[in-house]
Design a protein around this motif. Sequence first.
Motif, PDB file in Angstrom:
ATOM      1  N   GLU A   5       7.180  66.779  32.296  1.00 28.05           N
ATOM      2  CA  GLU A   5       6.523  65.503  32.582  1.00 28.05           C
ATOM      3  C   GLU A   5       7.508  64.347  32.471  1.00 28.05           C
ATOM      4  OE1 GLU A   5       1.953  66.189  31.091  1.00 28.05           O
ATOM      5  OE2 GLU A   5       3.515  65.843  29.603  1.00 28.05           O
ATOM      6  N   SER A   6       8.386  64.418  31.471  1.00 24.74           N
ATOM      7  CA  SER A   6       9.392  63.373  31.282  1.00 24.74           C
ATOM      8  C   SER A   6      10.355  63.333  32.465  1.00 24.74           C
ATOM      9  CB  SER A   6      10.169  63.619  29.984  1.00 24.74           C
ATOM     10  OG  SER A   6      11.176  62.662  29.829  1.00 24.74           O
ATOM     11  N   ALA A   7      10.793  64.479  32.906  1.00 26.24           N
ATOM     12  CA  ALA A   7      11.709  64.539  34.060  1.00 26.24           C
ATOM     13  C   ALA A   7      11.019  64.001  35.309  1.00 26.24           C
ATOM     14  CB  ALA A   7      12.184  65.975  34.285  1.00 26.24           C
ATOM     15  N   ALA A   8       9.756  64.352  35.498  1.00 24.02           N
ATOM     16  CA  ALA A   8       9.018  63.865  36.668  1.00 24.02           C
ATOM     17  C   ALA A   8       8.842  62.350  36.607  1.00 24.02           C
ATOM     18  CB  ALA A   8       7.659  64.561  36.756  1.00 24.02           C
ATOM     19  N   ALA A   9       8.557  61.830  35.428  1.00 20.01           N
ATOM     20  CA  ALA A   9       8.396  60.377  35.281  1.00 20.01           C
ATOM     21  C   ALA A   9       9.699  59.659  35.596  1.00 20.01           C
ATOM     22  CB  ALA A   9       7.924  60.038  33.873  1.00 20.01           C
ATOM     23  N   ASN A  10      10.822  60.223  35.155  1.00 21.59           N
ATOM     24  CA  ASN A  10      12.126  59.611  35.410  1.00 21.59           C
ATOM     25  C   ASN A  10      12.443  59.628  36.899  1.00 21.59           C
ATOM     26  OD1 ASN A  10      14.394  58.284  34.430  1.00 21.59           O
ATOM     27  ND2 ASN A  10      15.593  60.168  34.385  1.00 21.59           N
ATOM     28  N   ARG A  11      12.155  60.752  37.564  1.00 22.33           N
ATOM     29  CA  ARG A  11      12.386  60.827  39.004  1.00 22.33           C
ATOM     30  C   ARG A  11      11.499  59.835  39.744  1.00 22.33           C
ATOM     31  NH1 ARG A  11      12.785  66.274  37.946  1.00 22.33           N
ATOM     32  NH2 ARG A  11      10.643  66.650  38.582  1.00 22.33           N
ATOM     33  N   VAL A 114      29.337  45.825  40.674  1.00 21.66           N
ATOM     34  CA  VAL A 114      28.795  46.958  39.925  1.00 21.66           C
ATOM     35  C   VAL A 114      29.932  47.820  39.403  1.00 21.66           C
ATOM     36  CG1 VAL A 114      27.241  48.942  39.961  1.00 21.66           C
ATOM     37  CG2 VAL A 114      26.855  47.055  41.555  1.00 21.66           C
ATOM     38  N   THR A 115      29.907  48.082  38.095  1.00 20.39           N
ATOM     39  CA  THR A 115      30.886  48.978  37.485  1.00 20.39           C
ATOM     40  C   THR A 115      30.198  49.751  36.373  1.00 20.39           C
ATOM     41  OG1 THR A 115      33.085  49.134  36.471  1.00 20.39           O
ATOM     42  CG2 THR A 115      31.733  47.227  35.856  1.00 20.39           C
ATOM     43  N   GLY A 116      30.694  50.915  36.068  1.00 19.10           N
ATOM     44  CA  GLY A 116      30.093  51.700  34.993  1.00 19.10           C
ATOM     45  C   GLY A 116      30.414  53.165  35.136  1.00 19.10           C
ATOM     46  N   THR A 117      29.806  53.925  34.273  1.00 22.50           N
ATOM     47  CA  THR A 117      30.028  55.365  34.247  1.00 22.50           C
ATOM     48  C   THR A 117      28.705  56.061  34.498  1.00 22.50           C
ATOM     49  OG1 THR A 117      31.711  55.003  32.556  1.00 22.50           O
ATOM     50  CG2 THR A 117      30.983  57.253  32.876  1.00 22.50           C
ATOM     51  N   MET A 118      28.716  56.965  35.423  1.00 27.97           N
ATOM     52  CA  MET A 118      27.479  57.689  35.717  1.00 27.97           C
ATOM     53  C   MET A 118      27.342  58.857  34.729  1.00 27.97           C
ATOM     54  SD  MET A 118      26.107  55.870  37.955  1.00 27.97           S
ATOM     55  CE  MET A 118      26.153  55.003  39.484  1.00 27.97           C
ATOM     56  N   GLY A 119      27.531  60.067  35.154  1.00 22.03           N
ATOM     57  CA  GLY A 119      27.261  61.212  34.295  1.00 22.03           C
ATOM     58  C   GLY A 119      28.407  61.712  33.443  1.00 22.03           C
ATOM     59  N   ASN A 120      29.631  61.400  33.819  1.00 23.13           N
ATOM     60  CA  ASN A 120      30.789  61.951  33.113  1.00 23.13           C
ATOM     61  C   ASN A 120      31.685  60.844  32.576  1.00 23.13           C
ATOM     62  OD1 ASN A 120      30.100  64.619  33.925  1.00 23.13           O
ATOM     63  ND2 ASN A 120      31.019  64.211  35.912  1.00 23.13           N
ATOM     64  N   ILE A 121      32.472  61.177  31.585  1.00 26.47           N
ATOM     65  CA  ILE A 121      33.477  60.238  31.076  1.00 26.47           C
ATOM     66  C   ILE A 121      34.585  60.126  32.118  1.00 26.47           C
ATOM     67  CG2 ILE A 121      35.278  59.961  29.320  1.00 26.47           C
ATOM     68  CD1 ILE A 121      33.320  61.108  27.294  1.00 26.47           C
ATOM     69  N   PRO A 155      19.622  63.882  37.709  1.00 25.82           N
ATOM     70  CA  PRO A 155      19.961  65.214  38.223  1.00 25.82           C
ATOM     71  C   PRO A 155      21.123  65.236  39.216  1.00 25.82           C
ATOM     72  CG  PRO A 155      17.940  64.412  39.226  1.00 25.82           C
ATOM     73  CD  PRO A 155      18.317  63.422  38.166  1.00 25.82           C
ATOM     74  N   THR A 156      21.399  64.098  39.884  1.00 29.23           N
ATOM     75  CA  THR A 156      22.453  64.074  40.904  1.00 29.23           C
ATOM     76  C   THR A 156      23.156  62.719  40.886  1.00 29.23           C
ATOM     77  OG1 THR A 156      21.020  63.148  42.631  1.00 29.23           O
ATOM     78  CG2 THR A 156      21.100  65.575  42.448  1.00 29.23           C
ATOM     79  N   ARG A 157      24.310  62.657  41.535  1.00 24.98           N
ATOM     80  CA  ARG A 157      25.016  61.376  41.683  1.00 24.98           C
ATOM     81  C   ARG A 157      24.168  60.388  42.478  1.00 24.98           C
ATOM     82  NH1 ARG A 157      29.413  60.148  38.704  1.00 24.98           N
ATOM     83  NH2 ARG A 157      30.404  59.053  40.391  1.00 24.98           N
ATOM     84  N   LEU A 158      23.502  60.862  43.521  1.00 26.03           N
ATOM     85  CA  LEU A 158      22.641  59.988  44.299  1.00 26.03           C
ATOM     86  C   LEU A 158      21.537  59.401  43.424  1.00 26.03           C
ATOM     87  CD1 LEU A 158      21.732  58.628  46.909  1.00 26.03           C
ATOM     88  CD2 LEU A 158      20.475  60.735  47.467  1.00 26.03           C
ATOM     89  N   ALA A 163      19.156  54.754  40.884  1.00 25.24           N
ATOM     90  CA  ALA A 163      18.679  54.127  39.649  1.00 25.24           C
ATOM     91  C   ALA A 163      19.313  52.746  39.479  1.00 25.24           C
ATOM     92  CB  ALA A 163      18.989  55.020  38.448  1.00 25.24           C
ATOM     93  N   VAL A 164      20.615  52.655  39.704  1.00 23.48           N
ATOM     94  CA  VAL A 164      21.299  51.364  39.601  1.00 23.48           C
ATOM     95  C   VAL A 164      20.806  50.422  40.701  1.00 23.48           C
ATOM     96  CG1 VAL A 164      23.543  50.198  39.686  1.00 23.48           C
ATOM     97  CG2 VAL A 164      23.320  52.393  38.486  1.00 23.48           C
ATOM     98  N   ALA A 165      20.661  50.932  41.909  1.00 24.41           N
ATOM     99  CA  ALA A 165      20.170  50.113  43.022  1.00 24.41           C
ATOM    100  C   ALA A 165      18.801  49.527  42.693  1.00 24.41           C
ATOM    101  CB  ALA A 165      20.099  50.942  44.301  1.00 24.41           C
TER     102      ALA A 165
END
Length: 181
Positions: A5-11, A114-121, A155-158, A163-165
């Motif tokens: 449910e949490s994953a679905a809410a986030n998506r 826009v600058t930042g880190t997505m999923g990886n360092i 779940p993905t880079r997109l 999310a940022v958009a």
Amino acid sequence: MSTDESAAANRAKYDEAAVRDGYRKLTRLLVEKKMTITTMESATSGQIASLITDTEGSSAVLKGAFVTYCNEAKMMQGVPAEILEQYTVYSKETAEAMAAACAKTYEANIGIGVTGTMGNIDPVNPDASVPGQVYFAVVMNGDMQAYSIELEPQPTRLAYKLAVAKKILDVLMPRLNQAFD
């Protein structure tokens, strides 16, 4: 709430169709109000500009944009090296410098950085890189506002880019609506 449910809410929060619809509305509003917009994107690597240009007539509002994935590219487009050295590439100050530089280059009413880190360092900037931490700034007719957001794992880079958009759209549309009230 269960993990599913949490994953679905986030998506659902970053539903691609809803984000695209929001950017269609943004682009149409900019065309109607005869305002121009530009971006300098790192973490989103052009996603914001792409969403803007998905709407017919967008060439009237977006004259150009920059994808500046490395520090050198940011500096080539007007971000002062001192900002990157003092605050790191991952900071509100860098996002502000990016927004100001692209707005100046294209003489646009609105500049987004826009600058930042997505999923990886980031291996090039490991000490400043925090996965999910994104900074963005919006300058509108000289009025700069900067933001810091923490994204949940996506779940993905997109999904990270969308999310940022969505976050950018959520701060930009009220500012535009307020400007025209």
